[in-house]
Motif scaffolding. Structure first.
Motif, PDB file in Angstrom:
ATOM      1  N   SER A 198      -0.973  58.558  73.367  1.00  0.00           N
ATOM      2  CA  SER A 198       0.043  57.666  72.825  1.00  0.00           C
ATOM      3  C   SER A 198       1.286  57.688  73.710  1.00  0.00           C
ATOM      4  O   SER A 198       1.524  58.645  74.455  1.00  0.00           O
ATOM      5  N   ALA A 199       2.087  56.655  73.593  1.00  0.00           N
ATOM      6  CA  ALA A 199       3.348  56.605  74.324  1.00  0.00           C
ATOM      7  C   ALA A 199       4.245  57.754  73.895  1.00  0.00           C
ATOM      8  O   ALA A 199       4.948  58.355  74.711  1.00  0.00           O
ATOM      9  N   ARG A 200       4.185  58.104  72.618  1.00  0.00           N
ATOM     10  CA  ARG A 200       5.011  59.196  72.090  1.00  0.00           C
ATOM     11  C   ARG A 200       4.647  60.532  72.740  1.00  0.00           C
ATOM     12  O   ARG A 200       5.512  61.296  73.149  1.00  0.00           O
ATOM     13  N   SER A 201       3.352  60.816  72.856  1.00  0.00           N
ATOM     14  CA  SER A 201       2.938  62.090  73.464  1.00  0.00           C
ATOM     15  C   SER A 201       3.254  62.111  74.957  1.00  0.00           C
ATOM     16  O   SER A 201       3.641  63.146  75.497  1.00  0.00           O
ATOM     17  N   GLU A 202       3.117  60.981  75.624  1.00  0.00           N
ATOM     18  CA  GLU A 202       3.453  60.910  77.047  1.00  0.00           C
ATOM     19  C   GLU A 202       4.961  61.073  77.250  1.00  0.00           C
ATOM     20  O   GLU A 202       5.400  61.731  78.187  1.00  0.00           O
ATOM     21  N   LEU A 203       5.752  60.470  76.355  1.00  0.00           N
ATOM     22  CA  LEU A 203       7.200  60.607  76.434  1.00  0.00           C
ATOM     23  C   LEU A 203       7.612  62.057  76.211  1.00  0.00           C
ATOM     24  O   LEU A 203       8.460  62.587  76.934  1.00  0.00           O
ATOM     25  N   LEU A 204       6.991  62.713  75.249  1.00  0.00           N
ATOM     26  CA  LEU A 204       7.282  64.118  74.991  1.00  0.00           C
ATOM     27  C   LEU A 204       6.931  64.974  76.215  1.00  0.00           C
ATOM     28  O   LEU A 204       7.701  65.860  76.598  1.00  0.00           O
TER      29      LEU A 204
END
Length: 100
Positions: A75-81
């Protein structure tokens, strides 16, 4: 971030009045739209009026688009994290909720 020109280089170089500031912010937002960024609930007045929450959301959107490559199945969220962790590993960030 991009070597492209905003509004063919025609923008107010030293905006002094609100109208010029609004126009410049509008040029920037239009450029981001043409680059394929989905802008949700933010307009040039939000930038000129310093709506920090919306501006921060815009900054994260730009980071996602230009700095983070989203792998298949993630997900974009996990990549951002993962990106945030790589930039400030000493902070031990584990999530976007309690670690801020």
């Amino acid at each position: 971030i991009s070597s492209k020109t905003v509004n063919n280089g025609r923008w107010n170089k030293n905006p002094k009045v609100r109208t010029q500031m609004m126009e410049n912010a509008g040029f920037a937002l239009q450029f981001l739209k043409t680059e394929g960024l989905k802008l949700v609930n933010i307009g040039n007045e939000d930038i000129v009026d310093n709506n920090h929450k919306l501006i921060l959301g815009l900054i994260w959107t730009i980071i996602l688009r230009y700095q983070i490559n989203i792998s298949e199945g993630k997900s974009a969220r996990s990549e951002l994290l993962a990106w945030v962790r790589s930039k400030i590993p000493e902070k031990g960030i584990k999530n976007f909720d309690h670690d801020w």
